[in-house]
Motif scaffolding. Structure first.
Motif, PDB file in Angstrom:
ATOM      1  N   LEU A   4       0.860  -1.171   0.000  1.00  0.00           N
ATOM      2  CA  LEU A   4       0.000   0.000   0.000  1.00  0.00           C
ATOM      3  C   LEU A   4       0.901   1.226   0.000  1.00  0.00           C
ATOM      4  O   LEU A   4       1.720   1.392   0.905  1.00  0.00           O
ATOM      5  CB  LEU A   4      -0.911   0.023   1.227  1.00  0.00           C
ATOM      6  CG  LEU A   4      -1.853  -1.166   1.423  1.00  0.00           C
ATOM      7  CD1 LEU A   4      -2.696  -0.971   2.677  1.00  0.00           C
ATOM      8  CD2 LEU A   4      -2.745  -1.341   0.217  1.00  0.00           C
ATOM      9  N   ALA A  24      -3.097   0.129  -3.772  1.00  0.00           N
ATOM     10  CA  ALA A  24      -2.711  -1.229  -3.392  1.00  0.00           C
ATOM     11  C   ALA A  24      -2.233  -1.974  -4.622  1.00  0.00           C
ATOM     12  O   ALA A  24      -2.890  -1.931  -5.667  1.00  0.00           O
ATOM     13  CB  ALA A  24      -3.885  -1.958  -2.761  1.00  0.00           C
ATOM     14  N   ILE A  31     -10.449  -6.963  -2.577  1.00  0.00           N
ATOM     15  CA  ILE A  31     -10.285  -6.268  -1.297  1.00  0.00           C
ATOM     16  C   ILE A  31     -11.670  -5.956  -0.772  1.00  0.00           C
ATOM     17  O   ILE A  31     -12.440  -5.255  -1.432  1.00  0.00           O
ATOM     18  CB  ILE A  31      -9.476  -4.976  -1.434  1.00  0.00           C
ATOM     19  CG1 ILE A  31      -8.097  -5.244  -2.038  1.00  0.00           C
ATOM     20  CG2 ILE A  31      -9.329  -4.295  -0.071  1.00  0.00           C
ATOM     21  CD1 ILE A  31      -7.275  -3.983  -2.286  1.00  0.00           C
ATOM     22  N   MET A  34     -11.486  -0.774   2.153  1.00  0.00           N
ATOM     23  CA  MET A  34     -10.288   0.055   2.292  1.00  0.00           C
ATOM     24  C   MET A  34     -10.637   1.254   3.151  1.00  0.00           C
ATOM     25  O   MET A  34     -11.785   1.721   3.132  1.00  0.00           O
ATOM     26  CB  MET A  34      -9.761   0.500   0.924  1.00  0.00           C
ATOM     27  CG  MET A  34      -9.353  -0.648   0.026  1.00  0.00           C
ATOM     28  SD  MET A  34      -8.552  -0.131  -1.505  1.00  0.00           S
ATOM     29  CE  MET A  34      -6.915   0.318  -0.893  1.00  0.00           C
ATOM     30  N   ARG A  71     -13.313   5.391  -3.780  1.00  0.00           N
ATOM     31  CA  ARG A  71     -12.487   4.243  -4.140  1.00  0.00           C
ATOM     32  C   ARG A  71     -12.644   3.951  -5.622  1.00  0.00           C
ATOM     33  O   ARG A  71     -13.746   4.027  -6.169  1.00  0.00           O
ATOM     34  CB  ARG A  71     -12.908   3.033  -3.307  1.00  0.00           C
ATOM     35  CG  ARG A  71     -12.163   1.759  -3.582  1.00  0.00           C
ATOM     36  CD  ARG A  71     -12.620   0.687  -2.624  1.00  0.00           C
ATOM     37  NE  ARG A  71     -12.088  -0.612  -2.984  1.00  0.00           N
ATOM     38  CZ  ARG A  71     -12.335  -1.723  -2.322  1.00  0.00           C
ATOM     39  NH1 ARG A  71     -13.106  -1.687  -1.246  1.00  0.00           N
ATOM     40  NH2 ARG A  71     -11.823  -2.858  -2.707  1.00  0.00           N
ATOM     41  N   ASN A  74      -8.609  -0.705  -6.640  1.00  0.00           N
ATOM     42  CA  ASN A  74      -7.700  -0.928  -5.515  1.00  0.00           C
ATOM     43  C   ASN A  74      -6.989   0.353  -5.071  1.00  0.00           C
ATOM     44  O   ASN A  74      -5.913   0.298  -4.452  1.00  0.00           O
ATOM     45  CB  ASN A  74      -6.668  -1.995  -5.884  1.00  0.00           C
ATOM     46  CG  ASN A  74      -7.310  -3.343  -6.104  1.00  0.00           C
ATOM     47  OD1 ASN A  74      -8.388  -3.624  -5.593  1.00  0.00           O
ATOM     48  ND2 ASN A  74      -6.656  -4.186  -6.892  1.00  0.00           N
ATOM     49  N   CYS A  93      -3.223   4.087   5.562  1.00  0.00           N
ATOM     50  CA  CYS A  93      -4.160   3.393   4.685  1.00  0.00           C
ATOM     51  C   CYS A  93      -4.266   1.930   5.134  1.00  0.00           C
ATOM     52  O   CYS A  93      -3.270   1.318   5.520  1.00  0.00           O
ATOM     53  CB  CYS A  93      -3.639   3.471   3.255  1.00  0.00           C
ATOM     54  SG  CYS A  93      -4.625   2.582   2.040  1.00  0.00           S
ATOM     55  N   ALA A  95      -6.098  -1.887   4.023  1.00  0.00           N
ATOM     56  CA  ALA A  95      -6.858  -2.759   3.116  1.00  0.00           C
ATOM     57  C   ALA A  95      -7.262  -3.989   3.922  1.00  0.00           C
ATOM     58  O   ALA A  95      -6.393  -4.704   4.445  1.00  0.00           O
ATOM     59  CB  ALA A  95      -6.022  -3.169   1.915  1.00  0.00           C
TER      60      ALA A  95
END
Length: 120
Positions: A4, A24, A31, A34, A71, A74, A93, A95
């Motif tokens: 990340l 990411a 994922i 996030m 978002r 990713n 950050c 994930a």
């Protein structure tokens, strides 16, 4: 493995704006969510905002109406408006529940953090 990489932190005056980004990378199949956490001097890291793969969002009460999380696959963004000195912190950050291609279980990952300083 998953990396990340955060960007966008810096020094801003009270009332100003910043936009954080976190990308990411790796052999990522999916994922689940996030988000952004922050940690001011002290032991506790707090949730700022999170967004699921379905677009559901969650915000800390202290940032509602000022911060917006978004978002794109990713990559997660945090638009921060109306910044206050109490927003000063290292922003991390996250994930959550990352599934890799060929993986059998989910894992969580963290970025290294980016410093946001709100000061005149």
């Amino acid at each position: 493995q998953v990396q990340l990489v955060e960007s966008g932190g810096g020094l801003v005056q009270p009332g100003g704006s910043l936009r954080l980004s976190c990308a990411a990378s790796g052999s990522i199949f999916s994922i689940n969510a996030m988000g952004w956490y922050r940690q001011a001097p002290g032991p506790q890291r707090e949730l700022v905002a999170a967004i699921t793969s379905g677009g559901n969002t969650n915000y800390a009460d202290s940032v509602k109406g000022r911060f917006t999380i978004s978002r794109d696959k990713n990559t997660v963004y945090l638009q921060m408006n109306g910044l206050k000195p109490e927003d000063t912190a290292v922003y991390y950050c996250n994930a959550a529940r990352v599934r890799l291609f060929g993986g059998a279980y989910d894992s969580d990952y963290w970025g290294k953090g980016t410093l946001v300083t709100v000061s005149s």
